[in-house]
Scaffold this motif. Structure first.
Motif, short mmCIF file in Angstrom:
data_model
loop_
_atom_site.label_atom_id
_atom_site.label_comp_id
_atom_site.label_asym_id
_atom_site.label_seq_id
_atom_site.Cartn_x
_atom_site.Cartn_y
_atom_site.Cartn_z
N VAL A 77 46.59 31.58 40.86
CA VAL A 77 45.24 32.79 40.55
C VAL A 77 43.87 31.69 40.07
O VAL A 77 43.11 32.22 40.08
CB VAL A 77 45.98 34.25 39.46
N VAL A 78 44.27 30.82 39.02
CA VAL A 78 43.53 30.49 38.27
C VAL A 78 42.39 29.58 39.14
O VAL A 78 41.19 29.39 38.99
CB VAL A 78 44.01 29.32 37.23
N GLY A 79 43.16 28.99 40.18
CA GLY A 79 41.98 28.48 41.48
C GLY A 79 41.53 29.26 42.05
O GLY A 79 40.93 28.40 43.31
N LEU A 80 42.05 30.42 42.39
CA LEU A 80 41.27 31.83 43.47
C LEU A 80 39.71 30.78 43.96
O LEU A 80 39.00 31.36 44.79
CB LEU A 80 41.06 31.98 43.80
N GLN A 103 51.07 39.35 34.35
CA GLN A 103 49.86 39.91 33.61
C GLN A 103 48.99 39.38 33.34
O GLN A 103 47.68 39.80 32.78
CB GLN A 103 50.98 41.03 32.77
N GLU A 104 49.08 38.11 32.05
CA GLU A 104 48.17 37.68 31.98
C GLU A 104 46.90 37.21 32.75
O GLU A 104 45.41 37.11 32.26
CB GLU A 104 48.40 36.42 30.40
N VAL A 105 47.42 37.31 34.20
CA VAL A 105 45.94 37.08 35.54
C VAL A 105 45.90 37.93 35.72
O VAL A 105 44.89 37.50 36.82
CB VAL A 105 46.70 35.53 35.92
N GLU A 106 46.11 39.22 36.12
CA GLU A 106 45.44 40.18 36.82
C GLU A 106 44.45 40.52 36.68
O GLU A 106 43.71 39.90 37.81
CB GLU A 106 46.51 41.52 36.14
N PRO A 107 43.12 40.17 35.98
CA PRO A 107 42.68 41.33 35.50
C PRO A 107 41.71 39.87 36.21
O PRO A 107 40.45 39.53 37.12
CB PRO A 107 41.84 40.56 33.83
N GLN A 111 39.07 40.33 39.71
CA GLN A 111 38.37 39.57 39.68
C GLN A 111 37.73 39.52 41.21
O GLN A 111 37.18 39.12 42.02
CB GLN A 111 37.68 38.90 38.95
N TRP A 112 38.99 38.65 41.69
CA TRP A 112 38.23 37.65 42.89
C TRP A 112 38.60 38.67 43.88
O TRP A 112 38.01 38.61 44.73
CB TRP A 112 39.87 37.11 43.04
N LEU A 113 39.16 40.08 44.19
CA LEU A 113 39.70 40.67 44.89
C LEU A 113 38.53 41.47 45.20
O LEU A 113 38.20 41.64 46.21
CB LEU A 113 41.19 41.50 44.71
N ASN A 114 37.87 42.04 44.29
CA ASN A 114 36.48 43.21 44.44
C ASN A 114 35.61 42.21 45.32
O ASN A 114 35.41 43.35 46.05
CB ASN A 114 36.57 43.19 43.07
N PRO A 115 34.92 41.33 45.13
CA PRO A 115 34.31 40.92 46.17
C PRO A 115 34.90 40.67 47.61
O PRO A 115 33.62 40.63 48.42
CB PRO A 115 33.59 39.61 45.73
N LEU A 116 36.12 40.44 48.17
CA LEU A 116 36.61 40.47 49.48
C LEU A 116 36.69 42.13 49.53
O LEU A 116 36.72 42.32 50.97
CB LEU A 116 37.93 40.24 49.08
N LEU A 117 36.28 43.14 49.24
CA LEU A 117 36.48 44.52 49.95
C LEU A 117 35.14 44.14 50.91
O LEU A 117 35.43 45.59 51.67
CB LEU A 117 36.43 45.72 48.63
#
Length: 171
Positions: A77-80, A103-107, A111-117
């Motif tokens: 996740v940190v490298g996405l 849970q600590e990397v969910e935000p 944040q990475w997924l939102n622009p992919l919409l």
């Protein structure tokens, strides 16, 4: 024992089309304790075929029931932000349903997924919607994503939204 560099070299044999090379790499290494961890490290590789190959294998492994350790999911996740190939983005979105995200990397993941919409590729939009909905804690947040994506011009996205609405009881 093979290293991340050795695995990276193997992944460069992938031509971007025929996944048999990737299946052979997975078969050769899937029982090795370092393998999934190394794939997480290679997912954001700057060379597209390495990133695509690593994420294709991740997807295949988690679909077969292999578990990613929380620290490996966290590193992935940190490298996405470095994962730019659309095929690699798709593989990750499709894999997330099979992973437990700390849970600590969910935000960071949201944040990475939102622009992919709004990604140019419909399948990326569809599976980003799927992944984002699974991360939503509140019914209203999930509903907002589904409502937004139900208007997408691509039938594949609208179909994924309908399936999610059924799965989550949104309709």
């Amino acid at each position: 024992m093979a290293t991340v560099d050795d695995l990276r070299n193997e992944l460069t044999d992938y031509d971007g089309r025929d996944p048999s090379v990737l299946s052979e790499i997975a078969a050769r290494h899937e029982d090795q304790p370092w393998f999934l961890s190394s794939l997480a490290d290679l997912a954001p590789d700057e060379e597209a075929v390495v990133s695509e190959g690593a994420t294709w294998i991740i997807k295949a492994m988690v679909e077969k029931g292999h578990d990613f350790m929380p620290q490996d999911v966290e590193r992935l996740v940190v490298g996405l932000d470095e994962v730019t190939a659309w095929q690699a983005q798709l593989h990750i979105c499709q894999s997330l349903v099979h992973m437990s995200v700390p849970q600590e990397v969910e935000p960071i993941l949201k944040q990475w997924l939102n622009p992919l919409l709004d990604a140019p590729r419909p399948f990326v939009r569809a599976w980003a919607t799927d992944a984002l909905c699974r991360l939503c804690d509140k019914h209203s947040d999930r509903w907002n994503v589904l409502e937004q994506m139900s208007e997408d011009k691509a039938a594949s996205v609208r179909s994924r939204v309908r399936n999610l609405m059924t799965e989550f009881g949104e309709r």
